[in-house]
Scaffold this motif. Sequence first.
Motif, PDB file in Angstrom:
ATOM      1  N   ARG A  58       0.892  -1.214  -0.129  1.00 26.99           N
ATOM      2  CA  ARG A  58       0.166   0.116  -0.005  1.00 26.99           C
ATOM      3  C   ARG A  58       0.817   1.327   0.083  1.00 26.99           C
ATOM      4  O   ARG A  58       0.511   2.272  -0.550  1.00 26.99           O
ATOM      5  N   LEU A  59       1.862   1.434   0.709  1.00 31.91           N
ATOM      6  CA  LEU A  59       2.980   2.205   0.734  1.00 31.91           C
ATOM      7  C   LEU A  59       3.812   2.354  -0.774  1.00 31.91           C
ATOM      8  O   LEU A  59       3.508   3.783  -1.092  1.00 31.91           O
ATOM      9  N   LEU A  60       3.821   1.498  -1.225  1.00 31.78           N
ATOM     10  CA  LEU A  60       4.580   1.427  -2.619  1.00 31.78           C
ATOM     11  C   LEU A  60       3.462   2.212  -3.455  1.00 31.78           C
ATOM     12  O   LEU A  60       3.593   3.063  -4.391  1.00 31.78           O
ATOM     13  N   ALA A  61       2.098   1.630  -3.304  1.00 27.56           N
ATOM     14  CA  ALA A  61       1.130   2.170  -4.394  1.00 27.56           C
ATOM     15  C   ALA A  61       1.009   3.735  -4.044  1.00 27.56           C
ATOM     16  O   ALA A  61       0.663   4.423  -5.214  1.00 27.56           O
ATOM     17  N   THR A  62       1.107   4.194  -2.734  1.00 25.22           N
ATOM     18  CA  THR A  62       0.919   5.379  -2.689  1.00 25.22           C
ATOM     19  C   THR A  62       2.206   6.264  -3.203  1.00 25.22           C
ATOM     20  O   THR A  62       2.021   7.470  -3.838  1.00 25.22           O
ATOM     21  N   MET A  63       3.436   5.729  -3.175  1.00 28.25           N
ATOM     22  CA  MET A  63       4.265   6.434  -3.622  1.00 28.25           C
ATOM     23  C   MET A  63       4.347   6.419  -5.146  1.00 28.25           C
ATOM     24  O   MET A  63       4.813   7.498  -5.683  1.00 28.25           O
TER      25      MET A  63
END
Length: 116
Positions: A58-63
């Motif tokens: 999820r963090l990667l998707a946000t980034m």
Amino acid sequence: MNRIALKKVAVRLNGGAVRGSSVRLARVMGVSLPTVRAWLSDPDDEAKYRRMTRGARRLLATMVLLDGAGLLDDRFIAAVDTFDQLLNEGEARLDQALQALHASSSEDGMIDEEEE
């Protein structure tokens, strides 16, 4: 997330350059280079492979979304690192950081209202 997709994302976050993309991904995600290498390793290699957690995905998707909007730069990543440090320094520091963040967003709202 499979390793081919993760590598494509890493290259994108590195401005299209393959060389150094793992280092850049580690910096963006706030993890160690060995962790990124474990994510990128062969899933059949039980000694090296590590699956990304849901939170990491999820963090990667946000980034990636931030990168697509042109907001993911070194200054932004440094701000995230600073806020991460504040999260670890205790409730008083966190309260100060949240108040400063609220004040900053309130000032941004005031500027928008004045421009209209």
